[in-house]
Scaffold this motif. Structure first.
Motif, PDB file in Angstrom:
ATOM      1  N   TYR A  27      -5.065  -4.230   1.393  1.00 37.71           N
ATOM      2  CA  TYR A  27      -3.614  -4.102   1.261  1.00 37.71           C
ATOM      3  C   TYR A  27      -3.020  -2.968   2.100  1.00 37.71           C
ATOM      4  O   TYR A  27      -1.795  -2.850   2.169  1.00 37.71           O
ATOM      5  CB  TYR A  27      -3.243  -3.882  -0.211  1.00 37.71           C
ATOM      6  N   TYR A  43       6.356   7.984   0.746  1.00 34.35           N
ATOM      7  CA  TYR A  43       7.084   6.747   1.045  1.00 34.35           C
ATOM      8  C   TYR A  43       7.964   6.906   2.281  1.00 34.35           C
ATOM      9  O   TYR A  43       8.108   5.965   3.081  1.00 34.35           O
ATOM     10  CB  TYR A  43       7.924   6.348  -0.159  1.00 34.35           C
ATOM     11  N   GLU A 103       1.736   3.474   8.068  1.00 29.50           N
ATOM     12  CA  GLU A 103       0.466   2.781   7.880  1.00 29.50           C
ATOM     13  C   GLU A 103      -0.491   3.155   9.009  1.00 29.50           C
ATOM     14  O   GLU A 103      -0.079   3.505  10.117  1.00 29.50           O
ATOM     15  CB  GLU A 103       0.697   1.273   7.852  1.00 29.50           C
ATOM     16  N   SER A 150      -0.234   1.741   1.158  1.00 28.81           N
ATOM     17  CA  SER A 150       0.091   1.139  -0.134  1.00 28.81           C
ATOM     18  C   SER A 150      -0.756   1.735  -1.250  1.00 28.81           C
ATOM     19  O   SER A 150      -0.249   2.043  -2.342  1.00 28.81           O
ATOM     20  CB  SER A 150      -0.108  -0.378  -0.069  1.00 28.81           C
TER      21      SER A 150
END
Length: 289
Positions: A114, A222, A227, A118
């Protein structure tokens, strides 16, 4: 009139030289950006992300590990409010450690599927909820369940390690892994002192502060943690190119077989040593506190 053939070749060679000069200028500009006063190229030029992203990953690992050590001085006294025996106090420490040890490989697998970002977000939020749950426990069983829940989300160190492996080149990987281990040890160093100091405000104050800090960290991660470029590349997701991007990095060579104990035996020895060291550290916490 059409130009002679030798003039066509001369113009083509001139264009190739101009292209080579432009590429050289771009490479020199990138190196100048990370060149220090002594003339050496800064190692940050080899990273796939900006250095502050790696610092944020170290902060996540530090605060996540802090959740286990900040409760060390206050947990026995807090458990005594629920008439917990000495054996039950030891169970509270052991339950947290066992959940943490079991969660590490599971969270690593989830991060492969994932995404690293995350899982780090979910672990940060889970640690916050676990800390607040411990602070509001209504009995021993509730506190024990909160310790298991908190321990599960405290196994994020493996995900932080995977993230660093993705963004740090091989020649710098040992240095950054030592930074990650140092952040874990820093939490063990400062956690009990912070917990003891905050206990003057109440036995649940360290847990409440830890939960609020993790909530704030969730929003910071956040907003600022991207990523992993390596994870995006392997999953076919396009990402903005940065200096030292993995897209231009050559494929990793396959590990060659070397004489010695073998990979499986070495892994078993390292795992056994780590488990015994971890169990020894946890067993001392309940006795010393």
């Amino acid at each position: 009139p059409p130009l002679p053939e030798h003039e066509h070749e001369s113009h083509a060679s001139d264009d190739e030289e101009e292209d080579d000069d432009e590429e050289t200028d771009v490479a020199e500009a990138v190196q100048d950006r990370f060149r220090s006063a002594s003339g050496r190229i800064d190692p940050r030029a080899l990273l796939s992300v900006d250095p502050h992203i790696i610092f944020l990953v170290l902060i996540v690992n530090f605060l996540d590990a802090l959740g286990g050590s900040i409760t060390t001085p206050i947990l026995p006294f807090y458990a005594r409010e629920f008439d917990a025996s000495y054996a039950q106090v030891g169970e509270l420490f052991s339950a947290f450690a066992l959940a943490q040890m079991g969660a590490m490989p599971l969270l690593s697998i989830c991060s492969d599927r994932y995404g690293r970002r995350s899982v780090l977000l979910l672990a940060t939020l889970g640690s916050a909820m676990g800390s607040l749950w411990q602070a509001s426990a209504s009995g021993y069983n509730s506190l024990l369940a909160a310790r298991i829940f908190s321990g599960f989300w405290s196994g994020v160190a493996s995900v932080c390690q995977v993230y660093l492996v993705d963004v740090v080149p091989t020649e710098l990987r040992a240095d950054y892994m030592s930074y990650l281990n140092s952040s874990t040890q820093a939490s063990v160093l400062f956690g009990p002192s912070i917990g003891a100091g905050l206990s003057y405000l109440g036995l649940t104050a360290p847990l409440q502060v830890q939960g609020c800090v993790n909530i704030l960290l969730f929003f910071i991660v956040y907003a600022h943690l991207p990523e992993s470029p390596e994870w995006r590349r392997t999953h076919g997701i396009s990402s903005p190119q940065s200096v030292g991007s993995t897209a231009s990095r050559p494929p990793r060579p396959k590990p060659s077989r070397r004489a010695g104990l073998g990979r499986r035996t070495t892994m078993c020895i390292v795992f056994a040593f780590g488990v015994l060291s971890f169990c020894g550290m946890v067993s001392q916490m309940s006795i010393m506190s």
